[in-house]
Scaffold this active site. Structure first.
Site, PDB file in Angstrom:
ATOM      1  N   HIS A 139       0.836  -1.208   0.000  1.00  0.00           N
ATOM      2  CA  HIS A 139       0.000   0.000   0.000  1.00  0.00           C
ATOM      3  C   HIS A 139       0.863   1.247   0.000  1.00  0.00           C
ATOM      4  CE1 HIS A 139       1.093  -0.620   4.177  1.00  0.00           C
ATOM      5  NE2 HIS A 139       0.814   0.655   4.409  1.00  0.00           N
TER       6      HIS A 139
ATOM      7  N   ASP B 220       0.581   4.894   2.023  1.00  0.00           N
ATOM      8  CA  ASP B 220      -0.174   5.298   3.216  1.00  0.00           C
ATOM      9  C   ASP B 220      -1.316   6.262   2.881  1.00  0.00           C
ATOM     10  OD1 ASP B 220       1.198   3.735   4.982  1.00  0.00           O
ATOM     11  OD2 ASP B 220       2.698   5.275   5.439  1.00  0.00           O
TER      12      ASP B 220
ATOM     13  N   HIS C  25       4.716   0.016   0.045  1.00  0.00           N
ATOM     14  CA  HIS C  25       5.491  -0.712   1.041  1.00  0.00           C
ATOM     15  C   HIS C  25       4.658  -1.808   1.673  1.00  0.00           C
ATOM     16  CE1 HIS C  25       3.520   2.507   3.355  1.00  0.00           C
ATOM     17  NE2 HIS C  25       3.593   1.701   4.404  1.00  0.00           N
TER      18      HIS C  25
ATOM     19  N   ARG D 186       5.355   5.398  14.492  1.00  0.00           N
ATOM     20  CA  ARG D 186       5.163   5.938  13.146  1.00  0.00           C
ATOM     21  C   ARG D 186       4.598   7.350  13.197  1.00  0.00           C
ATOM     22  NH1 ARG D 186       1.610   3.649   8.093  1.00  0.00           N
ATOM     23  NH2 ARG D 186       0.265   5.400   8.602  1.00  0.00           N
TER      24      ARG D 186
HETATM   25  C1  SIN Z   1       3.260   0.520   7.764  1.00  0.00           C
HETATM   26  O1  SIN Z   1       2.584   0.135   6.830  1.00  0.00           O
HETATM   27  O2  SIN Z   1       3.412   1.713   8.010  1.00  0.00           O
HETATM   28  C2  SIN Z   1       3.963  -0.480   8.647  1.00  0.00           C
HETATM   29  C3  SIN Z   1       5.294  -0.840   8.107  1.00  0.00           C
HETATM   30  C4  SIN Z   1       6.047  -1.759   9.040  1.00  0.00           C
HETATM   31  O3  SIN Z   1       5.576  -2.042  10.139  1.00  0.00           O
HETATM   32  O4  SIN Z   1       7.134  -2.189   8.665  1.00  0.00           O
END
Ligand code: SIN
Length: 281
Positions: free
Chosen positions: A97, A99, A255, A270
């Site tokens: 995806h 974000d 990602h 995050r």
């Molecule tokens: C995310 O999608 O922001 C999570 C990525 C992760 O936990 O490596």
């Protein structure tokens, strides 16, 4: 400061810089490296949550994201977390995806800072959507350039999975919120505001269908694009260590967090940087 590429399509490690102390010159170099590599990894950073917020502001104004429970004391930080006893369950970000691509102004950068990690596993993958777009034939590029796609916050809305759906309990996902079903149009190909390069901008979590077409009509081409967009040669892979900070550009990357560490705890913080309306080709 030294920048070492990790893979041909995207990803570089940055050495010799403690981000909380970065001045204007260093940040200029960081922004240039981000434009070139799309995702940067800073090892051995030592942050408090307050410092992570300050570092995030070096990349732009903070975006408070919807549908995810924030840390109680820090409403601009999400704890991305899976506990050791959460087995055979989805993790947060475990499907490719970009974000919050369902927002009118999707985020520019995301910062993810590692605190606790499994001894092995829990890596993250990124895929360059410049490389994905540039590898398409001229004919496919011409077909996609003028298209728009409907995006929704599907997993959080009433049409998405209900509260019983197995996903890590540790990331507080707000589900069954009808506002998440709101349909937002995004270009299928967007022009990056800094590099001016074209990038594919569809993903299997939030992209529902092409504008003006049904889901059944859209699915074959979307499925092709989802597979194409994440071909191994467009990717880089990070093996995290405590203190690693990843900063990535959602405007030209997808990602995915690999969910291969049942029995271990993984915890990262995050933060998200505001973006802009996508520029069309
Ligand atoms: C995310 O999608 O922001 C999570 C990525 C992760 O936990 O490596």
């Amino acid at each position: 400061m030294e920048v070492r590429a990790l893979a041909p399509s995207c990803g570089a490690e940055v050495f010799g810089l403690s981000l909380p102390e970065a001045g204007a010159d260093a940040m200029q170099q960081v922004h240039a490296a981000l434009a070139q590599h799309a995702v940067l990894f800073f090892r051995d950073q030592r942050f408090t949550p307050e410092q992570q917020l300050d570092v995030t502001r070096l990349f732009g104004p903070i975006l408070r994201v919807p549908y995810i429970q924030h840390m109680d004391a820090y409403p601009d930080i999400i704890a991305v977390q899976k506990e050791a006893d959460e087995r055979r369950i989805s993790n947060f970000g475990g499907t490719w995806h970009s974000d919050f691509s369902f927002l009118d102004e999707p985020p520019s950068y995301t910062l993810l800072y590692a605190l606790e990690l499994p001894a092995l596993g829990g890596d993250t993958l990124w895929a360059s959507q410049y490389a994905a777009y540039e590898a398409l034939s001229d004919g496919m590029q011409r077909l996609l350039d003028p298209l728009w796609a409907v995006q929704t916050a599907w997993p959080h809305g009433t049409k998405g999975p209900g509260p019983g759906t197995a996903v890590s309990r540790s990331v507080g996902m707000v589900r069954n919120d009808p506002s998440a079903d709101r349909e937002v149009l995004q270009p299928v190909v967007r022009v990056h505001p800094v590099t001016r390069r074209k990038a594919l901008f569809v993903n299997p979590v939030y992209t529902q269908r092409f504008e003006g077409m049904g889901e059944d009509e859209s699915r074959p081409l979307l499925n092709y694009l989802f597979g194409h967009a994440t071909r191994a040669e467009f990717t880089c892979r990070l093996r995290w260590a405590p203190g690693t900070l990843a900063v990535w550009d959602n405007r030209c990357l997808l990602h995915l967090a690999i969910n291969d560490y049942d029995g271990s705890r993984r915890l990262l913080h995050r933060t998200t940087v505001a973006g802009e309306r996508a520029v069309v080709p």
